[in-house]
Design a protein around this motif. Structure first.
Motif, PDB file in Angstrom:
ATOM      1  N   PRO A 199       0.832  -1.213   0.000  1.00 14.72           N
ATOM      2  CA  PRO A 199       0.000   0.000   0.000  1.00 14.72           C
ATOM      3  C   PRO A 199       0.863   1.259   0.000  1.00 14.72           C
ATOM      4  N   LEU A 200       0.394   2.270  -0.742  1.00  9.33           N
ATOM      5  CA  LEU A 200       1.149   3.505  -0.896  1.00  9.33           C
ATOM      6  C   LEU A 200       0.316   4.689  -0.421  1.00  9.33           C
ATOM      7  N   GLY A 201       0.887   5.517   0.457  1.00  9.12           N
ATOM      8  CA  GLY A 201       0.231   6.787   0.792  1.00  9.12           C
ATOM      9  C   GLY A 201       0.363   7.786  -0.340  1.00  9.12           C
ATOM     10  N   PRO A 202      -0.307   8.920  -0.240  1.00  6.88           N
ATOM     11  CA  PRO A 202      -0.299   9.887  -1.347  1.00  6.88           C
ATOM     12  C   PRO A 202       1.086  10.485  -1.599  1.00  6.88           C
ATOM     13  N   ASP A 203       1.934  10.555  -0.592  1.00  8.76           N
ATOM     14  CA  ASP A 203       3.264  11.154  -0.759  1.00  8.76           C
ATOM     15  C   ASP A 203       4.337  10.101  -1.028  1.00  8.76           C
ATOM     16  N   ALA A 204       3.939   8.826  -1.131  1.00  4.97           N
ATOM     17  CA  ALA A 204       4.919   7.734  -1.223  1.00  4.97           C
ATOM     18  C   ALA A 204       5.259   7.407  -2.668  1.00  4.97           C
ATOM     19  N   ILE A 205       6.415   6.827  -2.854  1.00  6.37           N
ATOM     20  CA  ILE A 205       6.765   6.278  -4.165  1.00  6.37           C
ATOM     21  C   ILE A 205       7.294   4.854  -3.951  1.00  6.37           C
ATOM     22  N   VAL A 206       7.363   4.107  -5.056  1.00  5.22           N
ATOM     23  CA  VAL A 206       7.816   2.721  -4.986  1.00  5.22           C
ATOM     24  C   VAL A 206       9.342   2.702  -5.009  1.00  5.22           C
ATOM     25  N   ASP A 207       9.931   1.882  -4.155  1.00  5.72           N
ATOM     26  CA  ASP A 207      11.373   1.655  -4.181  1.00  5.72           C
ATOM     27  C   ASP A 207      11.701   0.810  -5.410  1.00  5.72           C
TER      28      ASP A 207
ATOM     29  N   ALA B 162      18.134  -5.319 -15.633  1.00  5.65           N
ATOM     30  CA  ALA B 162      17.942  -4.539 -14.404  1.00  5.65           C
ATOM     31  C   ALA B 162      17.141  -3.259 -14.640  1.00  5.65           C
ATOM     32  N   ARG B 163      17.353  -2.605 -15.787  1.00  4.74           N
ATOM     33  CA  ARG B 163      16.634  -1.351 -16.042  1.00  4.74           C
ATOM     34  C   ARG B 163      15.133  -1.588 -16.185  1.00  4.74           C
ATOM     35  N   ALA B 164      14.772  -2.692 -16.842  1.00  6.07           N
ATOM     36  CA  ALA B 164      13.348  -2.983 -17.020  1.00  6.07           C
ATOM     37  C   ALA B 164      12.717  -3.401 -15.689  1.00  6.07           C
ATOM     38  N   ILE B 165      13.478  -4.122 -14.874  1.00  8.46           N
ATOM     39  CA  ILE B 165      12.996  -4.487 -13.527  1.00  8.46           C
ATOM     40  C   ILE B 165      12.703  -3.216 -12.727  1.00  8.46           C
ATOM     41  N   ALA B 166      13.588  -2.234 -12.849  1.00  7.57           N
ATOM     42  CA  ALA B 166      13.387  -0.973 -12.116  1.00  7.57           C
ATOM     43  C   ALA B 166      12.083  -0.316 -12.543  1.00  7.57           C
ATOM     44  N   LEU B 167      11.833  -0.269 -13.845  1.00  8.74           N
ATOM     45  CA  LEU B 167      10.613   0.394 -14.320  1.00  8.74           C
ATOM     46  C   LEU B 167       9.364  -0.390 -13.904  1.00  8.74           C
ATOM     47  N   ALA B 168       9.431  -1.719 -14.005  1.00 10.40           N
ATOM     48  CA  ALA B 168       8.283  -2.541 -13.587  1.00 10.40           C
ATOM     49  C   ALA B 168       7.979  -2.303 -12.111  1.00 10.40           C
ATOM     50  N   ALA B 169       9.026  -2.229 -11.297  1.00  9.44           N
ATOM     51  CA  ALA B 169       8.838  -1.964  -9.873  1.00  9.44           C
ATOM     52  C   ALA B 169       8.172  -0.602  -9.676  1.00  9.44           C
ATOM     53  N   ALA B 170       8.720   0.412 -10.339  1.00 12.83           N
ATOM     54  CA  ALA B 170       8.187   1.764 -10.159  1.00 12.83           C
ATOM     55  C   ALA B 170       6.733   1.844 -10.606  1.00 12.83           C
ATOM     56  N   MET B 171       6.357   1.046 -11.602  1.00 16.75           N
ATOM     57  CA  MET B 171       4.976   1.044 -12.092  1.00 16.75           C
ATOM     58  C   MET B 171       4.043   0.263 -11.167  1.00 16.75           C
ATOM     59  N   GLY B 172       4.628  -0.351 -10.109  1.00 13.77           N
ATOM     60  CA  GLY B 172       3.790  -0.969  -9.087  1.00 13.77           C
ATOM     61  C   GLY B 172       3.518  -2.445  -9.287  1.00 13.77           C
ATOM     62  N   HIS B 173       4.435  -3.171  -9.923  1.00 10.99           N
ATOM     63  CA  HIS B 173       4.189  -4.581 -10.232  1.00 10.99           C
ATOM     64  C   HIS B 173       5.043  -5.512  -9.367  1.00 10.99           C
ATOM     65  N   PRO B 174       4.445  -6.209  -8.415  1.00  8.38           N
ATOM     66  CA  PRO B 174       5.210  -7.212  -7.661  1.00  8.38           C
ATOM     67  C   PRO B 174       5.293  -8.555  -8.377  1.00  8.38           C
ATOM     68  N   TRP B 175       4.526  -8.755  -9.449  1.00  6.64           N
ATOM     69  CA  TRP B 175       4.517  -9.988 -10.228  1.00  6.64           C
ATOM     70  C   TRP B 175       4.579  -9.622 -11.706  1.00  6.64           C
ATOM     71  N   LEU B 176       5.160 -10.489 -12.500  1.00  2.00           N
ATOM     72  CA  LEU B 176       5.244 -10.185 -13.933  1.00  2.00           C
ATOM     73  C   LEU B 176       4.901 -11.424 -14.767  1.00  2.00           C
ATOM     74  N   PRO B 177       4.211 -11.209 -15.899  1.00  2.00           N
ATOM     75  CA  PRO B 177       3.896 -12.313 -16.810  1.00  2.00           C
ATOM     76  C   PRO B 177       5.053 -12.515 -17.785  1.00  2.00           C
ATOM     77  N   VAL B 178       5.641 -13.692 -17.750  1.00  2.00           N
ATOM     78  CA  VAL B 178       6.828 -13.945 -18.590  1.00  2.00           C
ATOM     79  C   VAL B 178       6.674 -15.266 -19.330  1.00  2.00           C
TER      80      VAL B 178
END
Lengths: 411, 411
Positions: A199-207, B162-178
């Motif tokens: 879960p993310l608060g409004p000021d949070a970002i994903v690591d 690694a770069r694509a993993i970073a973007l997937a993480a930032a987009m909020g994905h804990p799981w990926l279809p591969v």
């Protein structure tokens, strides 16, 4: 400010390969030999036939004999078991030991079977091809032509890719002495961070940095220990730094400058670390912390994802290479023509995210991505190269050659 | 005889990427996306400060205001919580949300705190730097500048480095279809073979090919099933071929020609396989078997270790790439000057084992290893490139350019 090269050199100057461990051949891929590996056997162990054909005596051919009495067969794994005498031939297959007496294999295509036993087995063979040039040794691999017992086949420091694994196997080694894999602890810090899917608060970002560096370091052969995300609270950061003991490298993400809310440096100092805080003449990624905590190297990366990634390529991966026993990878550059103009550079070495383009003739050019803001993970994911712009490099026009680093060869 | 390119094309024509599975982000490295991945969030979620400094209104600066009332603080992960009015400033840190009202961040270095509250917190700040060029938006990253909810951030077919993993993480994905990893079964055959470390009779040699291909295919992202070494006995080979069912690719080693003791082809045909037996215009590695057994592709490699290795580079690895959802790797060549003469080539494309040399200026040349006998694993382990000599290529002198394949980029 330090140059990139000076920072790299200082980090590597402190580092030596980790100790040795013994691993099964089947788990040795990608590791680095800690000791020379010596052949335990001779290959081939005896003279072997390189072809399917007939083993016989070259002196018989030289004396004009063309028809030979067949007295048996030699197969890979099961030799003939006797000698080859004058006027005799043995049917032989590729990889079979050449029987004593024979010093030549005539290939099947140059022969014709001219008589059979009642069993159907050949009793006589005639040499039909032009064998005027036949010489002793033809189509025979001498014993030991690949390697002999006691020879150093693979040297300490050799990386174990598939070809080296093949040779180690052939030399008779089911186990190999290799450098230990570096255990790399990663600690992200920041109240604003949450793991993907949490879960993310409004000021949070994903690591996004921890998963990115985990993949990057694992690809480089490290065992990654993810210490998680510490909030901006000294006691929590202190606890996670304590948990990093036993690692071969601690990489921290964020909180490493000297701003009001940057607590990592203070926590490391309190834990007894010796810390240098470097401003490196590069972008992205100016601030870098480097130090040692009870002998363990510590790299403090910026929290910005693109900066953390580029600093990892330039500083963490070569260090992991050195710890693994490998030659530290160098951002060895090649030069390609620009596909678009770039502005003059200021005093910091600039690693511009860029795309490689290929024209109809297969010639490559390099196009900087439009927005070089170091917060843009989408631009980093789109990039397949970095353009290296040296301090004070003048503006450059399309077609001018620039130094580039291919990301697919670094990460 | 088939050309190398034709053989590769025929093998790839039959193959399609394997189905999808879902994996945790932390296990997705090296895999290939089976579907587009869409941003589940906007990044940054709000306008964020790109620097440490003071958030205020650009209109105040334009009207000549230089001293501001400090009414609070915004940190990464914890915003200010109110609005910024005329004549007001909020202390702000990198990554903190920019409070409503403010449209500009003045960096710390261009300011001076001129008054404090009793608590020690700053009460007033003066803009000291030249801010004539200050504009709304300075040092602010607008909401969504990296990506916006619903945008396709990573496309199906994208490899997850690694770069694509970073973007997937930032987009909020804990799981990926591969795409599923190909399961590749390896079956070695031959009475003469023993595993490394096992007892060896006088006529026996070590099976170096299975460990080599296991490493090669695992590096390419396959799950390898080692079916072991079958002796030259049909019932044993039949049993191991049956054990390969369920694999996505069966690779056999040795026993694939039509010689008296080559039983693999017969066993595959008896199992119902459709088999083409190809003579490929290449060396090392002329004979190659290719077929399908109940839909599973089957590659029959020569037993000779160097031939098996080169055939794997050229035919098995591109097939594994295709099954994995990746663009099949091409033995894309580059050209380097010869360091020694090479003879004219005959009708088969020749992959000569070679070493890359680097002179004092860093220029590379390529030196064929002396003995090109395809039984020599020591020469293969020493090589770091293959020189590609096309059919009927004329003799070439030192300095002439030849096509090469770098082994470190193929294996």
């Amino acid at each position: 400010m330090l140059t990139v090269d000076d920072a790299r050199a200082r980090i590597l100057a402190d580092a030596t390969p980790l100790g040795a461990e013994t691993v099964p051949l089947g788990l040795a891929r990608g590791r680095v030999l800690a000791r020379d590996v010596v052949a335990r056997r001779t290959q081939p162990p005896q003279a072997m036939s390189a072809m399917d054909g007939w083993a016989l005596r070259s002196v018989d051919l030289a004396e004009g004999h063309r028809t030979f009495r067949v007295n048996g067969e030699a197969r890979a794994g099961e030799g003939f078991g006797g000698d080859v005498g004058p006027g005799e031939a043995v049917r032989i297959f590729t990889g079979a030991p050449v029987p004593p007496g024979a010093d030549l294999v005539v290939i099947q295509e140059d022969t014709r079977v001219t008589g059979h036993h009642d069993s159907g087995a050949p009793a006589a063979v005639e040499i039909t091809g032009e064998r005027a040039d036949a010489e002793a040794g033809d189509n025979i691999r001498p014993a030991g032509i690949d390697f002999q017992t006691g020879a150093v086949g693979l040297q300490a420091g050799r990386g174990l890719e598939a070809r080296a694994i093949a040779l180690a196997a052939a030399m008779g080694h089911p186990w190999l002495p290799v450098h230990r894999r570096p255990r790399v602890a990663i600690l992200a810090t920041g109240d604003e961070l949450a793991r993907p899917g949490e879960p993310l608060g409004p000021d949070a970002i994903v690591d996004a940095v921890s998963p990115c560096l985990t993949a990057l370091f694992a690809d480089a052969g490290a065992d990654v220990v993810d210490l998680g995300i510490a909030p901006d609270a000294r006691d929590r950061i202190d606890a996670q730094i304590a948990a990093a003991r036993g690692a071969d490298l601690l990489v921290t993400i964020g909180g490493a400058s000297v701003g009001d809310h940057d607590l990592v440096q203070a926590a490391l100092l309190a834990a007894g670390a010796e810390i240098d805080f470097w401003k490196i003449a590069m972008r992205p990624g100016k601030p870098l912390m480097y130090g040692r905590l009870s002998g363990m190297p510590v790299l403090g990366l910026p929290g910005n994802p693109v900066s953390a990634y580029v600093c990892s390529l330039l500083f963490a991966l070569p260090l992991i290479d050195r710890l693994s026993g490998r030659e530290p990878r160098d951002a060895a550059s090649e030069r390609l023509p620009l596909a678009a103009p770039v502005a003059a550079n200021a005093m910091r070495q600039h690693y511009m995210r860029a795309r490689l383009l290929r024209d109809g003739d297969g010639a490559e050019t390099v196009l900087p991505v439009r927005d070089q803001d170091s917060s843009l993970l989408s631009a980093l994911a789109d990039a397949d190269a970095l353009i290296l712009r040296r301090p004070h490099a003048p503006a450059a026009e399309p077609g001018e050659l620039v130094d580039i680093l291919r990301l697919d060869r670094l990460d």
